[in-house]
Write a protein that holds these residues in place. Structure first.
Motif, PDB file in Angstrom:
ATOM      1  N   ASN A 185      -1.079  -6.777 -12.585  1.00  0.00           N
ATOM      2  CA  ASN A 185      -2.233  -6.285 -11.821  1.00  0.00           C
ATOM      3  C   ASN A 185      -1.880  -5.127 -10.886  1.00  0.00           C
ATOM      4  N   LEU A 186      -0.667  -4.618 -10.950  1.00  0.00           N
ATOM      5  CA  LEU A 186      -0.267  -3.516 -10.084  1.00  0.00           C
ATOM      6  C   LEU A 186      -1.183  -2.307 -10.254  1.00  0.00           C
ATOM      7  N   PHE A 187      -1.529  -1.997 -11.514  1.00  0.00           N
ATOM      8  CA  PHE A 187      -2.356  -0.824 -11.768  1.00  0.00           C
ATOM      9  C   PHE A 187      -3.761  -1.018 -11.197  1.00  0.00           C
ATOM     10  N   GLN A 188      -4.322  -2.242 -11.364  1.00  0.00           N
ATOM     11  CA  GLN A 188      -5.662  -2.495 -10.797  1.00  0.00           C
ATOM     12  C   GLN A 188      -5.648  -2.365  -9.278  1.00  0.00           C
ATOM     13  N   PHE A 189      -4.599  -2.883  -8.661  1.00  0.00           N
ATOM     14  CA  PHE A 189      -4.509  -2.775  -7.204  1.00  0.00           C
ATOM     15  C   PHE A 189      -4.418  -1.315  -6.779  1.00  0.00           C
ATOM     16  N   ALA A 190      -3.561  -0.556  -7.439  1.00  0.00           N
ATOM     17  CA  ALA A 190      -3.387   0.847  -7.063  1.00  0.00           C
ATOM     18  C   ALA A 190      -4.671   1.639  -7.269  1.00  0.00           C
ATOM     19  N   SER A 191      -5.351   1.378  -8.382  1.00  0.00           N
ATOM     20  CA  SER A 191      -6.569   2.133  -8.677  1.00  0.00           C
ATOM     21  C   SER A 191      -7.708   1.773  -7.729  1.00  0.00           C
ATOM     22  N   SER A 192      -7.634   0.613  -7.075  1.00  0.00           N
ATOM     23  CA  SER A 192      -8.667   0.234  -6.110  1.00  0.00           C
ATOM     24  C   SER A 192      -8.617   1.116  -4.867  1.00  0.00           C
ATOM     25  N   LYS A 193      -7.417   1.693  -4.580  1.00  0.00           N
ATOM     26  CA  LYS A 193      -7.209   2.552  -3.415  1.00  0.00           C
ATOM     27  C   LYS A 193      -7.605   1.847  -2.112  1.00  0.00           C
ATOM     28  N   LYS A 194      -7.359   0.554  -2.063  1.00  0.00           N
ATOM     29  CA  LYS A 194      -7.696  -0.240  -0.888  1.00  0.00           C
ATOM     30  C   LYS A 194      -6.442  -0.890  -0.326  1.00  0.00           C
ATOM     31  N   PRO A 195      -6.452  -1.205   0.972  1.00  0.00           N
ATOM     32  CA  PRO A 195      -5.359  -2.019   1.507  1.00  0.00           C
ATOM     33  C   PRO A 195      -5.275  -3.340   0.741  1.00  0.00           C
ATOM     34  N   PHE A 196      -4.079  -3.886   0.668  1.00  0.00           N
ATOM     35  CA  PHE A 196      -3.884  -5.091  -0.143  1.00  0.00           C
ATOM     36  C   PHE A 196      -4.776  -6.234   0.324  1.00  0.00           C
ATOM     37  N   PHE A 197      -4.965  -6.383   1.640  1.00  0.00           N
ATOM     38  CA  PHE A 197      -5.782  -7.496   2.115  1.00  0.00           C
ATOM     39  C   PHE A 197      -7.243  -7.340   1.685  1.00  0.00           C
ATOM     40  N   GLU A 198      -7.743  -6.103   1.605  1.00  0.00           N
ATOM     41  CA  GLU A 198      -9.113  -5.894   1.143  1.00  0.00           C
ATOM     42  C   GLU A 198      -9.226  -6.191  -0.355  1.00  0.00           C
ATOM     43  N   GLY A 215      -4.196  -8.849 -16.430  1.00  0.00           N
ATOM     44  CA  GLY A 215      -3.375  -7.699 -16.106  1.00  0.00           C
ATOM     45  C   GLY A 215      -2.967  -6.904 -17.328  1.00  0.00           C
ATOM     46  N   TRP A 216      -2.303  -5.809 -17.097  1.00  0.00           N
ATOM     47  CA  TRP A 216      -1.768  -4.967 -18.157  1.00  0.00           C
ATOM     48  C   TRP A 216      -0.399  -5.518 -18.597  1.00  0.00           C
ATOM     49  N   ASN A 258       0.818  -1.212   0.000  1.00  0.00           N
ATOM     50  CA  ASN A 258       0.000   0.000   0.000  1.00  0.00           C
ATOM     51  C   ASN A 258       0.848   1.256   0.000  1.00  0.00           C
ATOM     52  N   SER A 259       2.068   1.167   0.496  1.00  0.00           N
ATOM     53  CA  SER A 259       2.929   2.342   0.500  1.00  0.00           C
ATOM     54  C   SER A 259       3.276   2.788  -0.910  1.00  0.00           C
ATOM     55  N   ALA A 260       3.053   1.882  -1.879  1.00  0.00           N
ATOM     56  CA  ALA A 260       3.356   2.217  -3.265  1.00  0.00           C
ATOM     57  C   ALA A 260       2.151   2.770  -4.017  1.00  0.00           C
ATOM     58  N   ASN A 261       0.987   2.761  -3.384  1.00  0.00           N
ATOM     59  CA  ASN A 261      -0.242   3.185  -4.073  1.00  0.00           C
ATOM     60  C   ASN A 261      -0.104   4.534  -4.755  1.00  0.00           C
ATOM     61  N   THR A 262       0.422   5.506  -4.028  1.00  0.00           N
ATOM     62  CA  THR A 262       0.430   6.871  -4.537  1.00  0.00           C
ATOM     63  C   THR A 262       1.438   7.069  -5.660  1.00  0.00           C
ATOM     64  N   THR A 263       2.362   6.110  -5.843  1.00  0.00           N
ATOM     65  CA  THR A 263       3.374   6.282  -6.879  1.00  0.00           C
ATOM     66  C   THR A 263       3.110   5.465  -8.129  1.00  0.00           C
ATOM     67  N   VAL A 264       2.155   4.530  -8.066  1.00  0.00           N
ATOM     68  CA  VAL A 264       1.948   3.643  -9.206  1.00  0.00           C
ATOM     69  C   VAL A 264       1.501   4.409 -10.445  1.00  0.00           C
ATOM     70  N   PHE A 265       0.579   5.364 -10.272  1.00  0.00           N
ATOM     71  CA  PHE A 265       0.098   6.126 -11.412  1.00  0.00           C
ATOM     72  C   PHE A 265       1.246   6.896 -12.065  1.00  0.00           C
ATOM     73  N   THR A 266       2.133   7.451 -11.264  1.00  0.00           N
ATOM     74  CA  THR A 266       3.290   8.162 -11.788  1.00  0.00           C
ATOM     75  C   THR A 266       4.177   7.222 -12.583  1.00  0.00           C
ATOM     76  N   VAL A 267       4.335   5.989 -12.034  1.00  0.00           N
ATOM     77  CA  VAL A 267       5.171   5.006 -12.703  1.00  0.00           C
ATOM     78  C   VAL A 267       4.590   4.620 -14.058  1.00  0.00           C
ATOM     79  N   VAL A 268       3.280   4.383 -14.101  1.00  0.00           N
ATOM     80  CA  VAL A 268       2.638   3.997 -15.361  1.00  0.00           C
ATOM     81  C   VAL A 268       2.792   5.113 -16.392  1.00  0.00           C
ATOM     82  N   ALA A 269       2.616   6.355 -15.917  1.00  0.00           N
ATOM     83  CA  ALA A 269       2.786   7.488 -16.817  1.00  0.00           C
ATOM     84  C   ALA A 269       4.217   7.548 -17.353  1.00  0.00           C
TER      85      ALA A 269
END
Length: 524
Positions: A55-68, A49-50, A5-16
């Motif tokens: 599936n990193l992008f799907q996880f990040a876009s869910s904005k949920k903890p990994f367990f959820e 996945g992409w 989850n600590s990577a959530n906020t950076t995944v979109f930047t990475v994809v870009a």
């Protein structure tokens, strides 16, 4: 796992960045190769996945903890499914029968570990630890030494005075904090401190003052924070973008070595020159490592550990039992406050066995052995609140099948624990905190925490890679909880308020809102 989850906020930047830098073409080429490879094997189902990122992008876009996020996929795909997180393939297991087959019935095959990210490898000396080592001669040497020479029943008894001293310090800290704050205390930080005091003296065989304990704990926490996964752990192609973080990791490793090596040398001098250090204890975990001979079949150049490897092994010993114990106590106290009848019943067992805290007789480990209800409370605590959402990642030693699906050697096999310990097919009224289910009268409701007699709850893992510190951890939790209940009545910080049992994942699964409780010294 949830540190993803600590990577959530950076995944979109990475994809870009991938798009902008023209890596899409490379992604498509890699996808074609990957698709050809994976079509040859029958993986468990999972979301598409992409290219490259999986599936990193799907996880990040869910904005949920990994367990959820895993819970949602489990509802859709069942108890075994696949996630592709960048270059890593994760196979998630969340069913007791599947875990029983994998870890118990076919334990040797599922007993290895997957490849490590480069940062973690720096701190583990390329998997030279009990938990990280691949299944083989290095792991057998390290685990045998820890279990036989340090964590056996006879050896643990030798550190009884250390535990008693730590419990006295814990009670004293709680009293002082309550007096300074109108009766309120923070539970987790005090429980962590007590656990760390015990482990530090067991590890180095040196008495430590409070300042040294706290400085060492801060060093260990800095290491754990540095080990949080980064995007380049899952997408190595992006590693050039993380050179600053890699340099930071090397700096922290140097700080760790600079801090711990002097303690190692101090202990070595105390062993070689008896009487030279007045704080030295008769024995320590470190003593077992100085002359440890690793199985020659490992192919190591040196038989005994280097100083850097000693730092790694000591750090593993300290980190492995601190947060898990502290977290267990925080959840345990929360449940005692939320269930006052359980707290009253436990206190009455303590009184009938040794007396109340004001009577002068403190609970010791021999008393704990005579308290079946205490054992039931701790077992129910571990069922409801396992220390982590996921056990340490497994890997297979050879390609195999599970539930009809292929399990390749380079896949991460993840055991998702919560669904097992609240499975209504295994437990009656599983959401209820009910220690009585673990008493002799409960019959089939009880469970073996090791999973040997059947997987119903495995807070310490199961099979060949079960936590080697299980016996030590349970001694600490039983003793700490008993002393805390003997000395104090525990109440909610705000009268008549309900305990918030929301959780979050840090190093372990902790309360989302750290527990602050009111304590009342017991009266005669």
């Amino acid at each position: 796992m949830d540190t993803l989850n600590s990577a959530n906020t950076t995944v979109f930047t990475v994809v870009a960045a991938l798009v902008v830098s023209g890596l899409i073409l490379l992604a498509l080429q890699m996808k074609k190769k990957s698709d050809r490879r994976w079509r040859r094997i029958n993986l468990p189902p999972g979301p598409r996945g992409w290219p490259v990122v999986g599936n990193l992008f799907q996880f990040a876009s869910s904005k949920k903890p990994f367990f959820e996020y895993v819970d949602e996929l489990r509802a859709k795909y069942g108890p075994i499914f696949t996630l592709r997180m960048g270059t890593r393939t994760m196979i998630i297991l969340s069913d007791a029968s599947l875990v029983q087959e994998a870890l118990i019935e076919r334990g040797p095959i599922f007993a290895s570990r997957p490849r490590e990210n480069p940062t973690r490898a720096v701190f583990s000396c390329n998997k030279f630890t009990v938990n990280a080592a691949v299944y083989g001669p290095v792991w057998r040497s390290l685990r045998r030494n820890m279990v036989q020479n340090m964590l056996g029943p006879a050896r643990l008894r030798e550190f009884r005075a250390v535990r008693d001293s730590a419990m006295d310090r814990l009670v004293g800290r709680l009293r002082a904090e309550a007096e300074a704050n109108g009766g309120s205390v923070g539970v987790l930080r005090n429980a962590r401190f007590a656990a760390f005091c015990i482990l530090l003296e067991m590890c180095f065989g040196l008495e430590m003052d409070e300042e040294t304990v706290e400085r060492t704990d801060e060093m260990m926490k800095k290491v754990l924070l540095t080990l949080d996964p980064r995007i380049d752990d899952y997408l190595p192609i992006l590693s050039p973008f993380f050179s600053k973080q890699r340099r930071r990791a090397l700096e922290v490793r140097k700080q760790q070595l600079d801090y711990i090596v002097p303690l190692i040398r101090r202990r070595k001098t105390a062993v070689e020159t008896p009487g030279s250090d007045s704080t030295a204890m008769p024995f320590s975990y470190l003593d077992t490592l100085f002359d440890l001979k690793v199985d020659p079949a490992s192919g190591r150049k040196t038989a005994v550990p280097t100083e850097a490897e000693l730092v790694t092994l000591c750090s593993e010993f300290l980190n492995g039992g601190t947060d898990t114990t502290g977290t267990a106590i925080e959840w345990g106290v929360a449940q005692l406050i939320a269930n006052p009848h359980v707290q009253s019943k436990l206190y009455e067992e303590i009184r009938s066995t040794v007396g109340g805290g004001v009577d002068g007789k403190r609970v010791d480990e021999k008393d704990v052995e005579k308290m079946p209800y205490l054992h039931a409370v701790v077992k129910e605590l571990l069922r409801k609140h396992p220390p982590t959402y996921f056990s340490l990642t497994h890997a297979v030693t050879e390609p195999t099948k599970l539930a009809g699906y292929d399990i390749p050697t380079d896949a991460n096999v993840e055991i998702y624990l919560p669904p097992i310990s609240v499975d209504p097919n295994l437990w009656s009224d599983p959401e209820k905190f009910d220690p009585d289910r673990h008493t002799a009268a409960a019959g089939k409701e009880d469970a073996d925490v090791t999973g040997v007699r059947g997987v119903k709850m495995i807070p310490f893992g199961a099979g060949r890679r079960i936590c080697p510190g299980l016996a030590m951890a349970t001694v600490h939790v039983h003793l700490m909880l008993a002393r805390m209940v003997q000395e104090f009545e525990w109440r909610a910080y705000r009268p008549d308020s309900k305990i918030d049992f929301a959780a979050k994942s840090e190093f372990t699964v902790v309360m989302k809102n750290p527990l602050v409780a009111l304590i009342m010294p017991r009266k005669a």
